[in-house]
Design a protein around this motif. Structure first.
Motif, short mmCIF file in Angstrom:
data_model
loop_
_atom_site.label_atom_id
_atom_site.label_comp_id
_atom_site.label_asym_id
_atom_site.label_seq_id
_atom_site.Cartn_x
_atom_site.Cartn_y
_atom_site.Cartn_z
N LEU A 63 -25.39 177.47 -23.23
CA LEU A 63 -25.66 178.80 -23.45
C LEU A 63 -25.11 179.45 -24.85
O LEU A 63 -25.49 180.37 -25.41
N ILE A 64 -23.97 178.86 -25.12
CA ILE A 64 -23.40 179.25 -26.50
C ILE A 64 -23.39 178.08 -27.38
O ILE A 64 -22.42 176.90 -27.39
N PRO A 65 -24.25 177.89 -28.12
CA PRO A 65 -24.34 176.74 -29.03
C PRO A 65 -23.19 176.73 -30.22
O PRO A 65 -23.10 177.69 -30.87
N LYS A 66 -22.43 175.50 -30.43
CA LYS A 66 -21.50 175.56 -31.54
C LYS A 66 -21.38 174.08 -32.03
O LYS A 66 -21.53 173.13 -31.19
N PHE A 67 -21.43 173.76 -33.32
CA PHE A 67 -21.04 172.60 -33.87
C PHE A 67 -19.72 172.32 -33.88
O PHE A 67 -18.83 173.34 -34.25
N LEU A 68 -19.20 170.95 -34.29
CA LEU A 68 -17.80 170.79 -34.71
C LEU A 68 -17.69 170.31 -36.08
O LEU A 68 -18.49 169.67 -36.62
N LEU A 76 -17.91 179.53 -44.60
CA LEU A 76 -18.32 180.18 -42.94
C LEU A 76 -17.86 181.40 -42.72
O LEU A 76 -17.31 181.54 -41.58
N TYR A 77 -17.76 182.41 -43.68
CA TYR A 77 -17.26 183.78 -43.31
C TYR A 77 -18.73 184.60 -42.83
O TYR A 77 -19.62 184.20 -43.07
N ARG A 78 -18.17 185.33 -41.98
CA ARG A 78 -19.49 186.11 -41.21
C ARG A 78 -19.93 187.39 -41.71
O ARG A 78 -21.10 187.89 -41.69
N TYR A 104 -27.21 183.13 -37.58
CA TYR A 104 -26.96 181.89 -37.40
C TYR A 104 -28.26 181.00 -36.92
O TYR A 104 -28.60 181.65 -35.68
N VAL A 105 -28.68 179.96 -37.21
CA VAL A 105 -29.58 179.19 -36.31
C VAL A 105 -28.96 177.74 -36.19
O VAL A 105 -28.54 177.13 -37.18
N CYS A 106 -28.79 177.44 -34.90
CA CYS A 106 -28.62 175.85 -34.86
C CYS A 106 -29.58 175.30 -34.13
O CYS A 106 -29.82 175.94 -32.87
N MET A 107 -30.07 173.95 -34.30
CA MET A 107 -31.15 173.24 -33.73
C MET A 107 -30.55 171.98 -33.70
O MET A 107 -29.99 171.30 -34.23
N ALA A 116 -20.33 184.83 -32.95
CA ALA A 116 -21.93 184.62 -33.08
C ALA A 116 -21.76 183.22 -33.91
O ALA A 116 -22.94 182.88 -34.29
N THR A 117 -20.68 182.71 -34.47
CA THR A 117 -20.69 181.76 -35.33
C THR A 117 -21.17 180.39 -34.65
O THR A 117 -20.84 180.46 -33.50
N THR A 118 -21.66 179.49 -35.61
CA THR A 118 -21.98 178.14 -34.86
C THR A 118 -21.27 176.96 -34.99
O THR A 118 -21.49 175.84 -35.07
N HIS A 119 -19.91 177.44 -35.23
CA HIS A 119 -19.05 176.15 -35.21
C HIS A 119 -17.64 176.74 -34.37
O HIS A 119 -17.45 177.92 -33.99
N PHE A 120 -16.84 175.57 -34.13
CA PHE A 120 -15.70 176.17 -33.36
C PHE A 120 -14.36 176.56 -33.78
O PHE A 120 -13.24 176.74 -33.20
N GLU A 121 -14.36 176.78 -35.26
CA GLU A 121 -13.04 177.01 -36.09
C GLU A 121 -12.15 178.36 -35.39
O GLU A 121 -11.28 178.35 -35.11
#
Length: 445
Positions: free
Chosen positions: A74-79, A189-191, A331-334, A404-409
């Motif tokens: 539901l909430i996609p994020k990459f590491l 990776l600033y928004r 952001y788009v993550c696929m 909304a970011t696509t990473h976990f930082e």
């Protein structure tokens, strides 16, 4: 009733904290009103469940394959490969429960097209994002960042890490607006662009993190777990259990019991679990949080990879706000069947951004155009909440909603911040190392 040091309630961050606190010798009870781990950051399976959740009553067509081949975040994020969450996983050895795959590419949007993000010297020189002279200047900048060491003034080249703004650093290397856009948004990776007028040290360290993460595996700096992000809270739940933590799923929280302004327990189905500290997400304490905005996320199911990504079976695309006249990035993550999260030949792309207008769906259009044709989309607009106090007085510690970011930082920063307020000292990765002779829950060879 139990007497406990700590009760934690749902969520990825809460799961990670309950794991860490258990390793540190706290008695932890973890309650979740849902029948699964991870609160709103869970992975939904089978596919029929996702359709139900979004009130699509007709259910998935046969072309979607077997429902149980799907695990949709539901909430996609990459590491980030070298980032804080991977460190937390390594230190607590939760990695033994998980398998990761490298995400195949990171892309950035410029003038309606997408380009691979260059992050090594070789890539920078080959990239068609920049002209020839710009490439040389960018290469110089990358070399400066790679050699920069905040403890060695010889590497500063006239830049003061605490007072020189990032805007001035860009100026020093004579970098143009497009290059500044992808450096700030796709590497650091600033928004938003607020960072430009802040001291440059944080940005330099972020670009270093990106390059070091990339250096680990070569294709991109990002990792993603097989079977989806729902595996992460489960891994930390196992860790907590090994150290004597208790988990209860399907357990509603009816009331948080306070005495003299401090939390003393949690009431559920007529029973009270007594505790000295409580960690929870904003949905459990609506009177102690404030709304800080909204995020829109559109989950898209595709039968094809995204165009111009070299047929990658996983990738991230960042659309810098300047490129589409916005304040915040899109952001788009696929990810795809290659990660065991979709049926064979299917791809899941999720577009997300911070809501700025009264027509959020229109705001993500630039991203959706990159994904056409789309087989099915699921639109979610979530409120973002943040706690109104630090919890030190009430000992109720609340996490922030996922951004909304696509990473976990950003999530990891929140976890470290809560830890510091709870434990009264800064979070130290060394403390998380498992005790040498502890029981692993499986026979040691």
């Amino acid at each position: 009733a139990f007497v406990l040091g700590l009760v934690t309630v749902t969520g990825e961050g809460e799961c990670i904290l309950s794991g860490i606190m258990s390793v540190n010798g706290k008695k932890v009870l973890h309650m979740d009103r849902n029948p699964y781990y991870g609160g709103e950051s869970s992975s939904i399976t089978p596919l029929e469940e996702l359709y139900k959740r979004f009130q699509l009553l007709e259910g998935p067509p046969e072309s979607m394959g077997r429902g149980r081949d799907w695990n949709v975040d539901l909430i996609p994020k990459f590491l980030m490969a070298n980032g804080q969450l991977v460190k937390m996983l390594l230190y607590t050895e939760v990695t033994r429960y998980l398998d990761f795959k490298v995400v195949e590419g990171s892309f950035v949007y410029k003038g309606g097209k997408i380009y691979k993000v260059p992050s090594t010297e070789t890539e920078a020189l080959a990239s068609n994002l920049m002209g020839m002279f710009e490439k040389r200047r960018f290469r110089k900048f990358l070399v400066f960042v790679a050699n920069f060491d905040e403890n060695d003034p010889k590497t500063f080249e006239g830049v003061d890490p605490q007072t020189t703004s990032m805007r001035d650093v860009y100026r020093k290397f004579d970098l143009g607006q497009d290059v500044i856009d992808f450096t700030g948004h796709a590497l650091a990776l600033y928004r938003t662009d607020d960072y430009l007028d802040q001291p440059c040290l944080e940005t330099i360290n972020r670009i270093k993190l990106y390059s070091e993460s990339l250096a680990r595996y070569g294709k991109s700096p990002y990792l993603y777990p097989l079977y989806g992000l729902g595996e992460l809270p489960q891994g930390f739940a196992r860790l907590s259990a090994i150290y004597g933590g208790t988990y209860m799923l399907n357990k509603p929280v009816d009331d948080i019991i306070m005495e003299n302004g401090k939390v003393v327990g949690v009431k559920s189905e007529g029973e009270v679990a007594r505790c000295k500290q409580l960690i929870c997400d904003p949905s459990y304490i609506p009177d102690r949080v404030r709304k800080a905005g909204q995020v829109i996320r559109i989950i898209c199911i595709l039968s094809h990879p995204i165009k111009n990504t070299n047929d990658a079976n996983s990738c991230q695309i960042i659309i810098p706000q300047n490129q589409v006249n916005r304040k915040s990035d899109i952001y788009v993550c696929m990810i795809s069947y290659a990660h065991n999260v979709a049926a064979q030949g299917k791809y899941i792309a999720i577009a997300s951004t911070t809501v700025e207008t009264t027509d959020p769906e229109k705001e993500v259009e630039p991203a959706l155009e990159l994904l056409e044709p789309i087989d099915q989309k699921f639109v979610a607009i979530s409120d973002l909440y943040e706690p109104i106090d630090d919890g030190c007085e009430s000992q109720v510690f609340c996490s922030c909603s996922y951004d909304a970011t696509t990473h976990f930082e950003t999530t990891c920063n929140d976890i470290k911040d809560i830890y510091k307020r709870m434990a009264g000292m800064a979070f130290d990765f060394e403390n998380m190392k498992r005790k040498q002779n502890d029981v692993f829950g499986e026979a040691e060879q």
